[in-house]
Design a protein around this motif. Sequence first.
Motif, PDB file in Angstrom:
ATOM      1  N   ARG A  28       0.857  -1.181   0.000  1.00 35.57           N
ATOM      2  CA  ARG A  28       0.000   0.000   0.000  1.00 35.57           C
ATOM      3  C   ARG A  28       0.892   1.230   0.000  1.00 35.57           C
ATOM      4  N   VAL A  29       0.815   2.019  -1.049  1.00 33.72           N
ATOM      5  CA  VAL A  29       1.733   3.123  -1.245  1.00 33.72           C
ATOM      6  C   VAL A  29       1.225   4.406  -0.600  1.00 33.72           C
ATOM      7  N   SER A  30      -0.055   4.690  -0.796  1.00 31.15           N
ATOM      8  CA  SER A  30      -0.577   5.965  -0.321  1.00 31.15           C
ATOM      9  C   SER A  30      -2.093   5.911  -0.197  1.00 31.15           C
ATOM     10  N   ASP A  31      -2.625   6.713   0.726  1.00 29.28           N
ATOM     11  CA  ASP A  31      -4.062   6.841   0.948  1.00 29.28           C
ATOM     12  C   ASP A  31      -4.465   8.306   0.923  1.00 29.28           C
ATOM     13  N   ILE A  32      -5.717   8.553   0.547  1.00 25.81           N
ATOM     14  CA  ILE A  32      -6.255   9.900   0.609  1.00 25.81           C
ATOM     15  C   ILE A  32      -7.723   9.809   1.016  1.00 25.81           C
ATOM     16  N   SER A  33      -8.146  10.732   1.853  1.00 29.73           N
ATOM     17  CA  SER A  33      -9.532  10.736   2.308  1.00 29.73           C
ATOM     18  C   SER A  33     -10.458  11.242   1.207  1.00 29.73           C
ATOM     19  N   GLY A  34     -11.752  11.118   1.437  1.00 32.41           N
ATOM     20  CA  GLY A  34     -12.734  11.446   0.408  1.00 32.41           C
ATOM     21  C   GLY A  34     -12.664  12.878  -0.109  1.00 32.41           C
ATOM     22  N   MET A  35     -12.448  13.801   0.796  1.00 30.71           N
ATOM     23  CA  MET A  35     -12.364  15.212   0.396  1.00 30.71           C
ATOM     24  C   MET A  35     -10.925  15.669   0.188  1.00 30.71           C
ATOM     25  N   GLY A  36      -9.987  14.752   0.379  1.00 32.87           N
ATOM     26  CA  GLY A  36      -8.587  15.054   0.113  1.00 32.87           C
ATOM     27  C   GLY A  36      -7.840  15.721   1.256  1.00 32.87           C
TER      28      GLY A  36
END
Length: 119
Positions: A47-55
């Motif tokens: 898993r490289v990166s995550d971002i929330s729904g609104m960023g």
Amino acid sequence: EVQLVESGGGLVQPGGSLRLSCAASGFTFAHYAMSWVRQAPGKGLERVSDISGMGGSTAYADSVKGRFTISRDNAKNTLYLQMNSLNSEDTAVYYCARAKFYSGPNDYRGQGTQVTVSS
């Protein structure tokens, strides 16, 4: 039907840059967190990166921190990964993936785009 279509991969020299895109459809994009995951030859998924729904929230694996930037454009239903200072260890198939909540498990994944870092 949920669809995630990655693009932007290719062959790049060490030290170079690439920008991956993921076009999402079939769901309300802004309601979901998103991830980039990768699989190097002979290795498991990372898993490289995550971002929330609104960023507003982002997270990175230690292996890419400071070199990769995840972002999203909810008006275009598109996820991005800017990759700089690439090295051979970044060679992998990169997938975008959906998550029901930030840093949660991924429930859908695209077909992937190949990134090869080589001179």
